[in-house]
Design a protein around this motif. Structure first.
Motif, PDB file in Angstrom:
ATOM      1  N   VAL A  35      -7.886 -12.434  11.634  1.00  0.00           N
ATOM      2  CA  VAL A  35      -7.979 -13.874  11.815  1.00  0.00           C
ATOM      3  C   VAL A  35      -6.728 -14.341  12.542  1.00  0.00           C
ATOM      4  N   ASN A  36      -6.902 -15.304  13.439  1.00  0.00           N
ATOM      5  CA  ASN A  36      -5.751 -15.947  14.066  1.00  0.00           C
ATOM      6  C   ASN A  36      -6.148 -17.356  14.461  1.00  0.00           C
ATOM      7  N   GLY A  37      -5.140 -18.175  14.728  1.00  0.00           N
ATOM      8  CA  GLY A  37      -5.424 -19.550  15.102  1.00  0.00           C
ATOM      9  C   GLY A  37      -4.161 -20.360  15.291  1.00  0.00           C
ATOM     10  N   THR A  87     -12.139 -12.062  14.162  1.00  0.00           N
ATOM     11  CA  THR A  87     -12.491 -10.893  14.968  1.00  0.00           C
ATOM     12  C   THR A  87     -12.915  -9.769  14.040  1.00  0.00           C
ATOM     13  N   ASP A 108      -1.618 -15.334  12.334  1.00  0.00           N
ATOM     14  CA  ASP A 108      -2.289 -14.106  12.731  1.00  0.00           C
ATOM     15  C   ASP A 108      -2.221 -13.130  11.558  1.00  0.00           C
ATOM     16  N   ALA A 160      -7.593 -24.568  14.434  1.00  0.00           N
ATOM     17  CA  ALA A 160      -8.434 -23.589  15.130  1.00  0.00           C
ATOM     18  C   ALA A 160      -8.357 -22.254  14.417  1.00  0.00           C
ATOM     19  N   MET A 161      -9.464 -21.505  14.457  1.00  0.00           N
ATOM     20  CA  MET A 161      -9.507 -20.179  13.851  1.00  0.00           C
ATOM     21  C   MET A 161     -10.418 -19.286  14.659  1.00  0.00           C
ATOM     22  N   THR A 162      -9.964 -18.069  14.908  1.00  0.00           N
ATOM     23  CA  THR A 162     -10.790 -17.039  15.518  1.00  0.00           C
ATOM     24  C   THR A 162     -10.886 -15.887  14.539  1.00  0.00           C
TER      25      THR A 162
END
Length: 184
Positions: free
Chosen positions: A146-148, A138, A68, A134-136
């Motif tokens: 970014v987080n994942g 925002t 994160d 995985a990556m999100t």
């Protein structure tokens, strides 16, 4: 027994040349918090004469990863290389890099794996074959975050981290110059 002081915890990583073959982790990503954790698959076992499971059989064990932080040019290439496949940076100008990721619809992926070391000089651990899965991303008016998640091989304890923050000294002798100067 040593206790874990979370304010001094550091995480370093390094790209693996051969997936799963650990190397000394030397790269710190300052805008990301990378948190490894031990994950184990267990199967409940109910012995004869018991109504409920009386024990757990431990199966496979691996390291789970969560990350994160702020999405920056320093961190994103490492995340994308693990998600999309390794990229080779090319220099642009006098300090910039262009990271090109090529993705094939028919060929197998070749994601970049990492060796990750986490801890402090008192207590630390490490694991190889770290793969971000995985990556999100925002985006808001004020920030890009970014987080994942990810996975890795089994956590190894009893590892000593000797790295510390880099300290650099600038000494100006004589009369301080007027005007501006640039550090690179």
């Amino acid at each position: 027994m040593a206790t874990r002081n979370t304010s001094t915890q550091r995480t370093f990583l390094t790209p693996e040349v051969t997936p799963g073959t650990m190397l000394a982790a030397t790269k710190r990503l300052p805008n990301l918090i990378i948190m490894p954790s031990i994950v184990a698959a267990t199967s409940p076992f109910r012995g004869q004469g018991f109504k409920y499971p009386s024990s757990q059989v431990i199966g496979k064990e691996w390291t789970g990863i969560t990350y994160d932080g702020a999405a920056s040019y320093g961190e994103l290439p490492y995340i994308l290389a693990s998600l999309l496949g390794a990229a080779t940076p090319s220099a642009v100008g006098t300090g910039g890099y262009l990271w090109s990721f090529s993705h094939s619809m028919t060929l197998p992926d070749s994601p970049q794996t990492y060796t990750i070391e986490h801890g402090d000089p008192t207590i630390a651990g490490r694991f190889g074959y770290a793969l971000l899965d995985a990556m999100t991303l925002t985006l808001t008016r004020d920030s890009i975050k970014v987080n994942g998640t990810g996975i890795g091989q089994q956590w190894q304890t009893g590892f000593t981290m000797t790295r510390s923050n880099a300290v650099q000294t600038l000494t100006i002798t004589g009369s301080p110059p007027r005007g501006t100067f640039t550090l690179t």
